[in-house]
Design an enzyme around this catalytic site. Structure first.
Site, PDB file in Angstrom:
ATOM      1  N   PRO A 109      -1.814  65.354  58.583  1.00 49.47           N
ATOM      2  CA  PRO A 109      -2.288  66.176  59.695  1.00 49.47           C
ATOM      3  C   PRO A 109      -3.232  67.302  59.283  1.00 49.47           C
ATOM      4  O   PRO A 109      -3.025  67.962  58.259  1.00 49.47           O
ATOM      5  CB  PRO A 109      -1.001  66.751  60.299  1.00 49.47           C
ATOM      6  CG  PRO A 109       0.015  66.627  59.219  1.00 49.47           C
ATOM      7  CD  PRO A 109      -0.356  65.401  58.445  1.00 49.47           C
ATOM      8  N   TYR A 157      -9.306  75.396  51.484  1.00 51.73           N
ATOM      9  CA  TYR A 157      -9.528  73.960  51.314  1.00 51.73           C
ATOM     10  C   TYR A 157     -10.969  73.577  50.964  1.00 51.73           C
ATOM     11  O   TYR A 157     -11.277  72.390  50.816  1.00 51.73           O
ATOM     12  CB  TYR A 157      -9.097  73.216  52.589  1.00 51.73           C
ATOM     13  CG  TYR A 157      -7.627  73.412  52.923  1.00 51.73           C
ATOM     14  CD1 TYR A 157      -6.648  72.856  52.115  1.00 51.73           C
ATOM     15  CD2 TYR A 157      -7.229  74.170  54.022  1.00 51.73           C
ATOM     16  CE1 TYR A 157      -5.297  73.034  52.389  1.00 51.73           C
ATOM     17  CE2 TYR A 157      -5.881  74.358  54.315  1.00 51.73           C
ATOM     18  CZ  TYR A 157      -4.919  73.787  53.501  1.00 51.73           C
ATOM     19  OH  TYR A 157      -3.586  73.964  53.770  1.00 51.73           O
ATOM     20  N   ASN A 190      -1.870  62.513  50.525  1.00 53.84           N
ATOM     21  CA  ASN A 190      -1.775  63.933  50.864  1.00 53.84           C
ATOM     22  C   ASN A 190      -1.178  63.987  52.259  1.00 53.84           C
ATOM     23  O   ASN A 190      -1.881  63.844  53.262  1.00 53.84           O
ATOM     24  CB  ASN A 190      -3.147  64.612  50.832  1.00 53.84           C
ATOM     25  CG  ASN A 190      -3.043  66.120  51.056  1.00 53.84           C
ATOM     26  OD1 ASN A 190      -1.989  66.610  51.492  1.00 53.84           O
ATOM     27  ND2 ASN A 190      -4.104  66.848  50.769  1.00 53.84           N
ATOM     28  N   ALA A 206       1.180  68.892  55.985  1.00 50.11           N
ATOM     29  CA  ALA A 206       2.397  69.611  56.400  1.00 50.11           C
ATOM     30  C   ALA A 206       3.638  68.714  56.405  1.00 50.11           C
ATOM     31  O   ALA A 206       4.763  69.200  56.202  1.00 50.11           O
ATOM     32  CB  ALA A 206       2.186  70.228  57.781  1.00 50.11           C
ATOM     33  N   HIS A 230      -2.256  67.493  46.657  1.00 50.17           N
ATOM     34  CA  HIS A 230      -2.498  68.667  47.510  1.00 50.17           C
ATOM     35  C   HIS A 230      -3.758  69.356  47.022  1.00 50.17           C
ATOM     36  O   HIS A 230      -3.914  69.572  45.815  1.00 50.17           O
ATOM     37  CB  HIS A 230      -1.319  69.648  47.477  1.00 50.17           C
ATOM     38  CG  HIS A 230      -0.066  69.022  47.975  1.00 50.17           C
ATOM     39  ND1 HIS A 230       0.144  68.756  49.303  1.00 50.17           N
ATOM     40  CD2 HIS A 230       1.023  68.555  47.316  1.00 50.17           C
ATOM     41  CE1 HIS A 230       1.310  68.159  49.454  1.00 50.17           C
ATOM     42  NE2 HIS A 230       1.861  68.026  48.254  1.00 50.17           N
TER      43      HIS A 230
HETATM   44  C1  DQA Z   1      -1.935  70.581  51.766  1.00 45.28           C
HETATM   45  C2  DQA Z   1      -0.886  71.679  51.581  1.00 45.28           C
HETATM   46  C3  DQA Z   1       0.116  71.682  52.730  1.00 45.28           C
HETATM   47  O1  DQA Z   1       1.082  72.702  52.547  1.00 45.28           O
HETATM   48  C4  DQA Z   1      -0.603  71.945  54.034  1.00 45.28           C
HETATM   49  O2  DQA Z   1       0.296  71.873  55.120  1.00 45.28           O
HETATM   50  C5  DQA Z   1      -1.783  71.063  54.251  1.00 45.28           C
HETATM   51  C6  DQA Z   1      -2.613  70.669  53.121  1.00 45.28           C
HETATM   52  C7  DQA Z   1      -3.040  70.627  50.691  1.00 45.28           C
HETATM   53  O3  DQA Z   1      -3.757  69.649  50.556  1.00 45.28           O
HETATM   54  O4  DQA Z   1      -3.194  71.657  50.018  1.00 45.28           O
HETATM   55  O5  DQA Z   1      -2.123  70.746  55.390  1.00 45.28           O
HETATM   56  O6  DQA Z   1      -1.283  69.317  51.640  1.00 45.28           O
END
Ligand code: DQA
Length: 140
Positions: free
Chosen positions: A9, A22, A71, A74, A97
């Protein structure tokens, strides 16, 4: 060799979503770069904001691919179902992540997936996917 990338998501918003966390590249742009860098590898890419669709894709790629880069975003921190899907397949799954989940809020420190995956790459930006590819290449 077929490597499946499965994103959870809000990762459809990469490029505009919290760029300080990100980065500012869309996943579609990065995916093209990855395909260009590894022309001998067949990549598939699936993104969904829906937990059940991600579980179905893990099950499917457990049969159709040689390795999965997951990945779950959440859902990493909430989904027993995704963890069970990883346990149900024999194909190796690398947990990815983009951000360093251990340097962020405490609720991100726990993953229902890590114990079921061959390993986890966290905090190395989009480069983490490429590092996952390098690992899977060595394993095949
Ligand atoms: C994530 C880290 C998760 O905690 C977060 O909810 C994301 C992205 C990351 O790629 O750093 O949506 O998976």
């Amino acid at each position: 060799m077929h490597i499946a990338i499965i994103n959870g998501p809000n990762l459809n918003l990469l490029g505009t979503r919290e760029p300080e966390v990100y980065g500012s590249q869309t996943f579609e742009e990065y995916f093209k770069e990855l395909q260009h860098k590894y022309p001998a590898i067949k990549f598939s890419y699936f993104q969904s904001n829906i937990e059940g669709e991600l579980i179905s894709e893990v099950q499917k790629m457990g049969v159709e691919s040689d390795g999965v880069l997951l990945n779950a975003a959440a859902f990493t921190h909430t989904s027993i179902g995704l963890g069970d899907a990883i346990s149900a397949i024999k194909t190796p799954v690398v947990e990815i992540h983009i951000s360093n989940i251990y340097a962020r809020e405490e609720y991100r420190h726990h993953s229902y997936l890590t114990g079921k995956c061959v390993g986890v790459i966290s905090g190395l930006g989009l480069k983490g996917y490429e590092l996952g590819v390098e690992y899977l290449k060595c394993e095949m």
